[in-house]
Enzyme design. Structure first.
Site, PDB file in Angstrom:
ATOM      1  N   LYS A 116      46.134 -20.113 -27.168  1.00 11.20           N
ATOM      2  CA  LYS A 116      45.221 -20.408 -28.267  1.00 11.20           C
ATOM      3  C   LYS A 116      45.095 -19.236 -29.230  1.00 11.20           C
ATOM      4  O   LYS A 116      44.945 -19.438 -30.434  1.00 11.20           O
ATOM      5  CB  LYS A 116      43.837 -20.828 -27.748  1.00 11.20           C
ATOM      6  CG  LYS A 116      43.918 -22.109 -26.930  1.00 11.20           C
ATOM      7  CD  LYS A 116      42.719 -22.998 -26.998  1.00 11.20           C
ATOM      8  CE  LYS A 116      43.124 -24.333 -26.358  1.00 11.20           C
ATOM      9  NZ  LYS A 116      42.126 -25.342 -26.300  1.00 11.20           N
ATOM     10  N   LYS A 198      51.659 -30.622 -22.481  1.00 10.69           N
ATOM     11  CA  LYS A 198      50.613 -31.526 -21.984  1.00 10.69           C
ATOM     12  C   LYS A 198      49.940 -32.294 -23.127  1.00 10.69           C
ATOM     13  O   LYS A 198      49.829 -31.787 -24.246  1.00 10.69           O
ATOM     14  CB  LYS A 198      49.584 -30.762 -21.142  1.00 10.69           C
ATOM     15  CG  LYS A 198      48.487 -30.098 -21.929  1.00 10.69           C
ATOM     16  CD  LYS A 198      47.260 -29.754 -21.084  1.00 10.69           C
ATOM     17  CE  LYS A 198      46.171 -29.229 -22.027  1.00 10.69           C
ATOM     18  NZ  LYS A 198      44.859 -29.112 -21.527  1.00 10.69           N
ATOM     19  N   LYS A 201      43.848 -33.098 -26.629  1.00  7.83           N
ATOM     20  CA  LYS A 201      43.016 -33.689 -27.673  1.00  7.83           C
ATOM     21  C   LYS A 201      43.018 -32.872 -28.955  1.00  7.83           C
ATOM     22  O   LYS A 201      42.624 -33.365 -30.002  1.00  7.83           O
ATOM     23  CB  LYS A 201      41.597 -33.903 -27.157  1.00  7.83           C
ATOM     24  CG  LYS A 201      40.867 -32.669 -26.643  1.00  7.83           C
ATOM     25  CD  LYS A 201      39.411 -33.024 -26.353  1.00  7.83           C
ATOM     26  CE  LYS A 201      38.952 -32.723 -24.948  1.00  7.83           C
ATOM     27  NZ  LYS A 201      38.643 -31.299 -24.733  1.00  7.83           N
TER      28      LYS A 201
HETATM   29  P1  ATP Z   1      42.240 -28.856 -25.379  1.00  4.67           P
HETATM   30  O1  ATP Z   1      43.592 -29.434 -25.329  1.00  4.67           O
HETATM   31  O2  ATP Z   1      41.481 -29.117 -26.618  1.00  4.67           O
HETATM   32  O3  ATP Z   1      42.171 -27.443 -24.929  1.00  4.67           O
HETATM   33  P2  ATP Z   1      41.879 -30.531 -23.137  1.00  4.67           P
HETATM   34  O4  ATP Z   1      42.343 -31.841 -23.605  1.00  4.67           O
HETATM   35  O5  ATP Z   1      42.699 -29.731 -22.216  1.00  4.67           O
HETATM   36  O6  ATP Z   1      41.395 -29.637 -24.333  1.00  4.67           O
HETATM   37  P3  ATP Z   1      39.476 -30.046 -21.641  1.00  4.67           P
HETATM   38  O7  ATP Z   1      38.113 -30.345 -22.015  1.00  4.67           O
HETATM   39  O8  ATP Z   1      39.871 -28.633 -21.729  1.00  4.67           O
HETATM   40  O9  ATP Z   1      40.481 -30.885 -22.502  1.00  4.67           O
HETATM   41  O10 ATP Z   1      39.843 -30.619 -20.210  1.00  4.67           O
HETATM   42  C1  ATP Z   1      39.018 -31.425 -19.451  1.00  4.67           C
HETATM   43  C2  ATP Z   1      39.693 -31.799 -18.163  1.00  4.67           C
HETATM   44  O11 ATP Z   1      40.795 -32.670 -18.432  1.00  4.67           O
HETATM   45  C3  ATP Z   1      40.257 -30.625 -17.391  1.00  4.67           C
HETATM   46  O12 ATP Z   1      40.026 -30.834 -16.017  1.00  4.67           O
HETATM   47  C4  ATP Z   1      41.723 -30.672 -17.686  1.00  4.67           C
HETATM   48  O13 ATP Z   1      42.478 -30.110 -16.649  1.00  4.67           O
HETATM   49  C5  ATP Z   1      41.957 -32.176 -17.787  1.00  4.67           C
HETATM   50  N1  ATP Z   1      43.110 -32.467 -18.648  1.00  4.67           N
HETATM   51  C6  ATP Z   1      43.208 -32.236 -19.964  1.00  4.67           C
HETATM   52  N2  ATP Z   1      44.396 -32.634 -20.446  1.00  4.67           N
HETATM   53  C7  ATP Z   1      45.069 -33.157 -19.388  1.00  4.67           C
HETATM   54  C8  ATP Z   1      46.364 -33.738 -19.230  1.00  4.67           C
HETATM   55  N3  ATP Z   1      47.189 -33.866 -20.260  1.00  4.67           N
HETATM   56  N4  ATP Z   1      46.730 -34.169 -18.006  1.00  4.67           N
HETATM   57  C9  ATP Z   1      45.881 -34.053 -16.951  1.00  4.67           C
HETATM   58  N5  ATP Z   1      44.666 -33.504 -17.029  1.00  4.67           N
HETATM   59  C10 ATP Z   1      44.243 -33.060 -18.221  1.00  4.67           C
END
Ligand code: ATP
Ligand code: LTN
Length: 333
Positions: A116, A198, A201
């Site tokens: 980031k 991955k 969002k």
């Molecule tokens: P950002 O991408 O904005 O950093 P994020 O989508 O990773 O955010 P978080 O709020 O950081 O979202 O994650 C919430 C939960 O969702 C965490 O437990 C994270 O491991 C899980 N998670 C997020 N993206 C994935 C994915 N692509 N596959 C599986 N688990 C995920």
């Protein structure tokens, strides 16, 4: 309640939630609540969200929407403690003490920070750097044993363990040492346009992710455009990462192993497979979407849930916080 193991997890309302958040995190939480042997705390980590710039109005809406999604997905407010991180001041208070017990070196090694901050140029918020310390505080305040997260969070969880052990050694036993809990098949749902990274969002390309609140026609379109390969056969292998990802998505929702899906589609092409994947996602998400819309149209119910959640959470968190403050030498209030 006393003898139950504690589970803690959270999602930050920094963007609309994706299928990755749902399958990697929330769906597992729902399973764990049925086990009845856990005392679960599920938090909307709004203070983590402001580590990157947020529009206040959107942050407000998303914070409530994330809470509504937890409930709509099946996490029952009567059985679990659902709350908003900024409503329990103990999180920021412990975070300062733990910041003073963390090292620049270990924080600098965190992959999420490196990724980031690489995009941030000159003006990287200091919160991005201390982010994992706040996450450690979230977890350690509740004497958590199990933290259900996606694979990307394991490094942060290990840091939380290190910080806890260091504190325990320096001041005597204070924190329980937490363990991660990862669902293998859904631990990393990949980007539909680039299955090497991955699903996230905060991605710029909306075709790469499916949102929990995406309408059916959007889901159909995004899945039909998902990147595949030229092999033309539904196989579960690293050489076909796009197809592998779609198998993981379908398998996790239906609760079946990848091999069964491969067998089922042995004589079918990608178009048929993708069509079915889209329908499986739609039928999983539609009831959740309806319930979210219902909850969002009457904020009273949500308000009652997060208020009583914050009260329950504060009670538990403050017990740990008082111990910590005493041990480091602060005068009791
Ligand atoms: P950002 O991408 O904005 O950093 P994020 O989508 O990773 O955010 P978080 O709020 O950081 O979202 O994650 C919430 C939960 O969702 C965490 O437990 C994270 O491991 C899980 N998670 C997020 N993206 C994935 C994915 N692509 N596959 C599986 N688990 C995920
Ligand atoms: N850092 C996590 C979100 C998060 C979290 C937590 C997860 C904040 N505090 C405590 C589990 C436990 C993320 O980026 N997904």
């Amino acid at each position: 309640m006393e003898n139950k193991k504690v589970i803690f997890s959270g999602i930050k309302p920094s963007g609309d939630l994706t299928l990755g958040n749902y399958l990697g995190a929330i769906k597992n939480w729902v399973k764990l609540q049925d086990d009845n042997q856990y005392d679960c705390f599920y938090c909307v980590v709004d203070m983590h969200a402001i580590t990157v710039k947020q529009t206040p109005k959107d942050l407000r809406r998303r914070t409530l929407e994330v809470l509504a999604i937890y409930i709509a997905a099946g996490i029952e407010p009567e059985k679990n403690t659902l709350f908003i991180q900024s409503h329990v001041p103990a999180h920021s208070e412990l975070s300062w003490v733990l910041t003073c017990n963390s090292y620049m070196g270990e924080l600098g090694r965190m992959t999420q920070y490196k990724d980031k901050s690489a995009k941030g140029g000159e003006s990287i918020g200091a919160g991005l750097f201390t982010y994992p310390v706040l996450m450690a505080s979230d977890i350690l305040l509740y004497q958590t044993e199990l933290v259900p997260v996606g694979k990307d969070q394991i490094q942060h969880l290990e840091l939380a363990r290190d910080i806890a052990m260091r504190f325990n050694n320096a001041y005597s036993d204070t924190f329980k040492i937490p363990e991660g809990y990862v669902n293998k098949q859904a631990s990393k749902i990949m980007d539909l346009q680039n299955p090497e990274k991955k699903m996230s969002k905060s991605d710029e390309n909306p075709n790469g992710y499916i949102l929990i609140m995406d309408p059916p026609e959007v889901i159909r379109k995004k899945i039909s455009r998902a990147v595949t390969d030229t092999v033309g056969k539904v196989n579960y292998t690293d050489d076909q990462p796009g197809i592998k990802n779609l198998i993981n998505i379908m398998g996790t929702i239906r609760g079946v192993k990848p091999e069964e899906i491969v067998e089922e589609y042995a004589d079918k092409g990608y178009a048929d497979f993708k069509k079915d994947v889209a329908e499986v996602i739609i039928s999983e998400l539609q009831p959740i979407q309806e319930r979210v819309n219902e909850l969002m149209s009457n904020k009273k119910e949500l308000e009652e849930i997060y208020k009583s959640g914050a009260q329950k959470a504060s009670y538990v968190a403050n017990k740990t916080l008082r111990k910590v403050m005493k041990k480091v030498g602060f005068i009791p209030r």
